[in-house]
Structure formats: structure tokens, C-alpha cells
Design an enzyme around this catalytic site. Structure first.
Site, PDB file in Angstrom:
ATOM      1  N   GLU A 109      -2.561 -11.693  -7.865  1.00  0.00           N
ATOM      2  CA  GLU A 109      -4.221 -11.458  -7.954  1.00  0.00           C
ATOM      3  C   GLU A 109      -4.738 -11.988  -9.020  1.00  0.00           C
ATOM      4  O   GLU A 109      -5.970 -12.503  -9.284  1.00  0.00           O
ATOM      5  CB  GLU A 109      -4.296  -9.964  -7.586  1.00  0.00           C
ATOM      6  CG  GLU A 109      -3.979  -9.311  -6.492  1.00  0.00           C
ATOM      7  CD  GLU A 109      -3.832  -7.952  -6.333  1.00  0.00           C
ATOM      8  OE1 GLU A 109      -3.113  -7.430  -7.137  1.00  0.00           O
ATOM      9  OE2 GLU A 109      -4.488  -7.400  -5.515  1.00  0.00           O
ATOM     10  N   GLU A 129       3.050  -5.722  -1.968  1.00  0.00           N
ATOM     11  CA  GLU A 129       2.760  -4.248  -2.148  1.00  0.00           C
ATOM     12  C   GLU A 129       3.162  -3.366  -0.997  1.00  0.00           C
ATOM     13  O   GLU A 129       3.649  -2.263  -1.176  1.00  0.00           O
ATOM     14  CB  GLU A 129       1.290  -4.168  -2.471  1.00  0.00           C
ATOM     15  CG  GLU A 129       0.880  -4.568  -3.791  1.00  0.00           C
ATOM     16  CD  GLU A 129       0.526  -6.014  -3.921  1.00  0.00           C
ATOM     17  OE1 GLU A 129       1.080  -6.703  -2.773  1.00  0.00           O
ATOM     18  OE2 GLU A 129      -0.199  -6.629  -4.758  1.00  0.00           O
TER      19      GLU A 129
END
Ligand code: 3HC
Ligand code: NAI
Length: 643
Positions: A109, A129
Site C-alpha cells: 500500500e 491480509e
């Protein structure tokens, strides 16, 4: 304390280096540090572009996972990474992310908030995740589809698998592959792009258009199938879908809501516990620091049956040449046929290239003699589960091995000390209990005998990691850890059938709870005769007056050995498809009547509670006995109970 982040200058390029070992996680101080140094670089009139790079083995492996438990417990406020990433993206000078090792989760990210990404050939990028029961929580579900396209973003965010550097370039996540020195390449790249307007990922909407809604429907179906009962993959798909319907800011808000729902779920708590658990087992309390694992560069396996073949493939897959020895040519040929077939299937399914499959196969040398065993660094015995046979093998190999060779047994239940007593050097003997199929299953129990040398333990544990397994150290007791835990779980399932539950109800209740298969279905798959043999072997350990199920022995006396016999707890057709067997139900009723066991209606909830509590209780006993090292002290009590 060393600086987490530092700024250096290479003429007109500023270099920000993150140095937060072991994996440069975005723990407290890291985002703040990067942001402050970005500001400093912007203020510096001599700087034309900024490179962000990780020190050590990796770029950024993600948010600091240890922080999540603190947030959930209220110990720490939930800090948002969104403003930090916007600050990177809005930086007035181009920011080039130089990726090596892993750019995972918050790491990817962060990389995507930069204006450009350059990447080393061995690097991996991913949004893993979901493996922690979470979804990307710092705009990953919003920026990734803008770079890689919606289909790829759905696949990566919902599946959690990483992709290699070359693919990252192909799909648009990275801009350039740097073959030589990464930092030098990144600086050269920075000089090239410095005069151009820097693209902001959040403004790149072209890949969000014309997405067919069926993409999300199909992704949800796949996620439900692959991650039965898991909520995070579905939330990840919702969040990526939001990117196609909402503005970037609105999409980020939706992502944050979904992230919070996942963060406070019990699934996430459990998966994060498992993440650290899998790493904690690698640390052996009390093992002296100066004990170093020996290098394993040649291996030998004795027995080319179900397990020996899989173990040989495991070595070959890790690039370790391995000899496989059998007693007879037909058994050896049978074993090699299975190995060849497995590699051919992997190649046909595209999981391996033909060249890789051939290379791995070439690492395996089948033979009927002990030739070359004197060169092996480890020998894994995988012959019949019989103490006398194994002792004979250990006595034989003791005469030919080189000093320092690890002598491992794949026994699933026998006494390692008894086996070691036949070896010339019992201190070199250890259990390496692979699970079937050995080249697929990740768990490896490393069983420590009374005399096993610390160096041999260290070597077996390190080997486990090299083979891509999760190695867990166990003490020597019947069933070690895995099979010892399964025994009371299975027993409870068998009691329930005697008390009035149907086989199908027991299997379904535990399948619905989340098990891959019901316990009695597993029993039928493994073969009821295996449990029968083990019960006979260990009958001497049973405490008098403790209830034992009656049905398992009765089924074996009727030769109902499970799938391979066409009947066990269930009936099986030629395709091994199960169906309920009225004869079994009648036998259960008769057995209960004769034993005075009252029959009654049993709810699914009771089935789950009794079976799972049996697992938990045995787990607690295993810890209490010091058989698992988790909360342990050395030396682990090593006594194999004797009657
Ligand atoms: N946070 C905290 N600690 C981490 C970590 C992380 N993200 N990733 C790894 N570690 C720790 C491990 O616990 C281990 O610590 P230990 O030495 O004290 O046991 C150490 O780093 C080394 O880890 P491994 O043993 O796994 O080392 P490997 O070299 O085998 O693998 C890796 C390195 C590929 C980076 C692997 O550790 C990994 O996959 N880590 C998890 C990555 C991940 O899940 N990232 C997403 C986090 S969630 C997130 O970012 C949310 C965001 O969207 C906001
Ligand atoms: P298997 O019966 O499939 O294979 C054993 C092989 O060893 C046979 O091919 C046999 O010819 C060979 N053999 C016997 N004596 C030998 C000798 N002296 N030298 C060379 N080869 C010899 O048995 P399987 O299932 O592979 O089991 C092997 C070991 O692994 C056993 O100890 C078993 O308990 C253990 N194990 C088995 C699991 C399973 O699911 N099958 C799971 C985990 C462990």
C-alpha cells in the site's frame, strides 16, 4: 535505539531508508519518520526526486501485526495510515519506491502511494491480509485495481497470494524491473523521471471502467468455496467492488469500515494467533545459542512407500539430492511411478514447468543398495510401522553412515528411544514425522528422543524450514502431539454414534464447524485397521476403568476397514462416494443396548462441543506434560510411559 528511518543524499536524489528489523514493518515511528524525512527532502532545493528503500532483506512486510491486538484491546488507538499515504502521493517531488524482498500488506500500500515503483527480480508483492482474517486497510483495495486492474486486485486481495516481480511489472503494479543493484537502478530511474509530471495512483481511473458484475459474483463463489466460513475474503471483494462504484475517498471510507469489522472479529484474532504461533514453534527454549544447525546438502530415504516417496519429493523440491532405497525392485518401481505421476500431474496442471518437474525428478536416485549413504547428511527411515523392522534398519545404517549424519525416523507412533537403542549413535537419532501426503502437508513433527543431541534438534528444525514446513518440536510419547490430540477427538465422535447420533450427523456437524472433513470420514479415509493396530500396540497404556468405544474394534472384526474396503463408518461406491449404511446404524444400536448405553437425540451443538473440547483438553495435557515445547523449559520430560 537505532534510527528507524534515515535520509541520505546521492547528488540530486534523496534516499530514505527504512531500517526496522526484522522485516521493516510499519510499526510506531516508521510512517511518522518517513513523512518527516519526505518533508525534509522536499525542503532541500538540491533534491529533484526521492527514493524510498528498505534496509536488510526486504522492503516493507506490512503493518506491524503485533499492534492489532493492542488496538482491539484498547491499549492503543487505531492509527490510520491514509493521511501518511496521501502525503506521499501529494509530495511535490517524484517518489520512487525501490522494492526487494517483500512488499506485503501495508508495504504494498505504501509502494502504491508512490509515483513509481521499481523492483528487484526476486521480490514478491501481495496483499496477504486475508490470511490474518483482515483486508487491506490502507487503501490497498482502492489503489491496487487502479494499477493492476479489477480482476487482478480481486484475486490478490481475496486470495492473499503474492505475485513475483516480473508479474508485478506485467500487470502494472511496478514500472521497471531492475536487474543489477537496486538502489543504483532506482536512482538512475529517479533521474529519468524527475522532469516529468508525477502520476498519482488514486487519479488513475482508466482500469476501473467496464468491469462486468459477474466478476464479483464469480469471485464470491470461489471465495466461499476456498475459504469456507471465512469472512475476510468476501469483505475484500466488497471493498474492491466499492472502488468501481465510488470515488477514491468514498471507497477508502468503505474499506475502513470493512477493515474494522474484520479487525474486531474472532476469526482475525485466531488467525493472528496462528501467525505468531507458527513462528514461535521455531524457537526452542533452552537450546544453547552456540548450537548451530548442520548444513543438509545430501539426503537419503529408506522405503519408497506412501511416505518415503513423498519425503523424497520434499527434498527434491527443495533442491536437495536424495537417494531412495527399497528392498525389492517392484516396490521401488511402484514408488518411483507414483513420484513420476505426481510430477507429471503438477506439470500438466501448470503448477510446475516441464523443465522444473524434470529437474526435481533428476534429484531423486532410486536404488536397492546402501551405495552413497556414506555421503548423506541425513537419512530418513520410512519403512513399515514395526519396531523390530525399524531397529534392524537403524542397526544396519549405523555401520555405514559418516560421522555427523542425522538418523531420522518417520514413525507416526513408535517409541523413538527404543528405535534409537539399536543405533550405534543414539544421540544422532530423531523423529521427523511427516504427514501424508508428505510433499504437500506443511506440518512436520520433530520428535526428540532421550539422547538426541541439541545440534541434531537444531538441524532437524532448520531443515523443516528449508523444506517449506512448519517444524514443531515434540517430546517422545504415544502419538507425539498431532496423533495424540486426534485420538480423543475421534474417540468422542465414536462415543456419540454409540449414544444415538448418526455417522452422517457427526461428520456434518464438525464439517459445518469448519473442519475439512468430519472425524469419521477421516477415519474411513486413513483406514480403520490403522487405528486397530495402534490400539493393540498401546493397549498397555490405557488406564483401567476409562471408557473406550466399542464400535471401532467391531467394525474391524467385520473387515469394515473404511474407504479401501468399500465400507467402514459409511458405505463407499466405486468412486469412493459415501452413503449412510443401515447396517452400521443397527450395529450401533445393538452395541449400545448390550453395553447399557442409553440412546437419545443428540444436538449438533453437543457434537461440536464434545469433540472440540476433547481436542482442547488433550492439547492442555500435552503442554502440561511438556511434550510440546510452547511454554516449556528444557529438558522436555522424555519418558515414554511404560506400564
Ligand atoms: N509485523 C510484525 N512482525 C512481523 C511481520 C509484520 N508484518 N512480518 C513478519 N514479522 C516478524 C515475524 O513474526 C518474525 O519475528 P520473530 O523472528 O520474532 O519470530 C520475523 O518477522 C521474521 O518473519 P518470518 O519468520 O516469517 O521470516 P521469513 O523470512 O520466513 O518471511 C515474510 C518474511 C515473507 C515477510 C513473512 O514474515 C510474512 O509473510 N509476514 C507477514 C506479512 C503480512 O501479513 N503483512 C500484512 C500485515 S497486515 C497489514 O499490513 C494491514 C495493512 O493493510 C494496513
Ligand atoms: P508403506 O507400507 O506404504 O511403505 C513402506 C515401504 O518400506 C515399503 O515400500 C517397503 O517395501 C519398504 N521397506 C520395508 N523395509 C525396508 C527396508 N529394510 N529397506 C528399504 N525399504 C523397506 O508405509 P508408509 O505408509 O509409507 O509408512 C512408512 C512410515 O511412515 C511408517 O512408520 C508409518 O507409521 C509412517 N507414517 C505413515 C503415514 C501414512 O499416512 N501412511 C503418515 C505419517 C507417518
Amino acid at each position: 535505539m537505532a534510527e528507524l528511518v534515515r535520509l541520505t543524499r546521492q547528488d540530486d536524489i534523496a534516499v530514505i531508508t527504512i531500517d526496522n528489523p526484522p522485516v521493516n514493518a510499519l510499526g510506531p515511528g516508521v510512517p511518522e519518520g518517513i513523512q518527516a524525512l519526505l518533508h525534509e527532502a522536499v525542503q532541500d532545493g538540491g533534491v529533484r526526486a526521492i527514493v524510498l528503500i528498505g534496509a536488510g532483506q526486504t522492503f516493507i512486510a506490512g503493518a506491524d501485526i503485533r499492534e492489532f491486538a493492542k488496538i482491539v484491546s484498547g491499549e492503543r488507538p487505531r492509527l490510520s495510515l491514509y493521511p501518511f499515504l496521501l502525503a506521499i502521493e501529494d509530495c511535490s517531488k517524484p517518489v520512487i519506491m525501490a522494492i526487494h524482498g517483500a512488499a506485503f500488506g501495508g508495504g504494498l500500500e505504501t509502494a502504491m502511494a508512490g509515483h513509481y515503483r521499481v523492483i528487484a527480480p526476486g521480490a514478491q508483492v501481495g496483499q496477504p491480509e486475508v490470511k490474518l482474517g483482515l483486508i487491506p486497510g490502507a487503501a490497498g483495495t482502492q489503489r491496487l485495481p487502479r494499477l493492476a486492474g479489477v480482476a487482478k486486485a480481486v484475486e490478490m486481495c481475496a486470495g492473499g497470494q503474492s505475485i513475483p516481480a516480473r508479474e508485478a511489472v506485467e500487470v502494472g503494479i511496478a514500472d521497471s524491473l531492475i536487474e543489477g543493484g537496486l538502489l543504483e537502478g532506482a536512482i538512475a530511474f529517479a533521474r529519468e523521471v524527475a522532469p516529468k509530471p508525477a502520476p498519482k495512483t488514486r487519479e488513475r481511473n482508466e482500469k476501473l471502467r467496464d468491469v462486468h458484475p459477474a466478476l464479483f459474483t464469480m469471485a464470491r463463489e470461489k471465495a466461499r468455496k476456498l475459504g469456507r466460513g471465512m469472512t475476510a475474503p468476501l469483505a475484500a471483494i466488497d471493498a474492491v467492488e466499492a472502488a468501481t462504484r465510488l470515488t477514491f475517498d468514498e471507497g477508502c471510507r468503505r474499506e475502513a469500515e470493512l477493515f474494522d469489522e474484520c479487525l474486531y472479529s474472532s476469526q482475525s484474532r485466531a488467525l493472528i494467533h496462528a501467525f505468531f504461533g507458527e513462528r514461535t514453534v521455531a524457537k526452542i527454549p533452552g537450546l544453547p545459542k552456540d548450537v548451530k544447525p548442520a548444513e543438509i546438502s545430501r539426503a537419503a530415504v529408506i522405503g519408497a512407500g506412501t511416505m518415503g516417496g513423498g519425503i523424497a519429493m520434499t527434498f527434491a523440491n527443495a533442491g536437495i539430492p536424495v537417494i531412495v532405497k527399497e528392498t525389492a525392485a517392484d516396490a521401488l518401481e511402484r514408488g518411483m511411478d507414483i513420484i513420476r505421476g505426481n510430477y507429471a500431474k503438477s506439470a500438466a496442471k501448470g503448477r510446475l514447468s516441464q523443465a522444473d518437474a524434470e529437474q526435481r525428478l533428476a534429484h531423486i536416485t532410486p536404488q536397492l543398495t546402501y551405495e552413497g549413504f556414506d555421503q548423506a547428511d541425513i537419512i530418513v527411515e520410512a519403512v513399515f510401522e514395526n519396531t523390530a523392522v525399524k531397529k534392524q534398519v537403524f542397526a544396519e545404517i549405523g555401520k555405514i553412515v559418516k560421522p555427523g549424519c542425522v538418523l531420522a525416523s518417520n514413525t507416526s507412533s513408535l517409541d523413538i528411544d527404543e528405535i534409537a537403542s539399536a543405533a550405534a549413535h543414539p544421540d544422532m537419532v530423531i523423529g521427523t514425522h511427516f504427514f501424508s501426503p508428505a510433499h504437500v502437508m506443511r506440518l512436520l513433527e520433530v520428535v526428540r528422543g532421550r539422547e538426541t543431541a541439541p545440534g541434531v534438534i537444531a538441524t532437524a528444525m532448520a531443515l523443516g524450514k528449508k523444506l517449506g514446513k512448519v517444524a514443531v518440536l515434540a517430546g517422545n510419547c504415544p502419538g507425539f502431539i498431532g496423533n495424540r490430540m486426534v485420538a480423543p477427538y475421534l474417540r468422542e465422535a465414536q462415543f456419540l454414534v454409540e449414544e444415538g447420533a448418526s455417522v452422517e450427523q457427526v461428520n456434518q456437524a464438525l464439517y459445518n464447524f469448519g473442519m475439512a472433513m468430519g472425524p469419521l470420514a477421516v477415519d474411513d479415509l486413513a483406514g480403520l485397521d490403522i487405528g486397530w493396530a495402534i490400539r493393540k500396540e498401546f493397549a498397555r497404556f490405557e488406564k483401567p476403568g476409562v471408557r473406550q468405544p466399542r464400535l471401532p474394534d467391531l467394525l474391524c472384526e467385520l473387515r469394515r476397514f473404511g474407504q479401501k474396503a468399500g465400507r467402514g463408518w459409511s458405505l463407499y461406491d466405486a468412486d469412493r462416494k459415501p452413503s449412510a449404511d443401515p447396517e452400521l446404524a443397527a450395529l450401533a444400536e445393538k452395541t449400545a443396548r448390550e453395553a447399557g448405553i442409553p440412546r437419545r437425540t443428540i444436538l449438533d451443538e453437543e457434537i461440536v462441543d464434545r469433540c472440540i473440547y476433547a481436542l482442547i483438553n488433550e492439547g492442555a495435557r500435552i503442554l502440561e506434560d511438556g511434550i510440546a515445547a510452547a511454554r516449556c523449559f528444557m529438558p522436555i520430560p522424555l519418558d515414554f510411559p511404560t506400564s
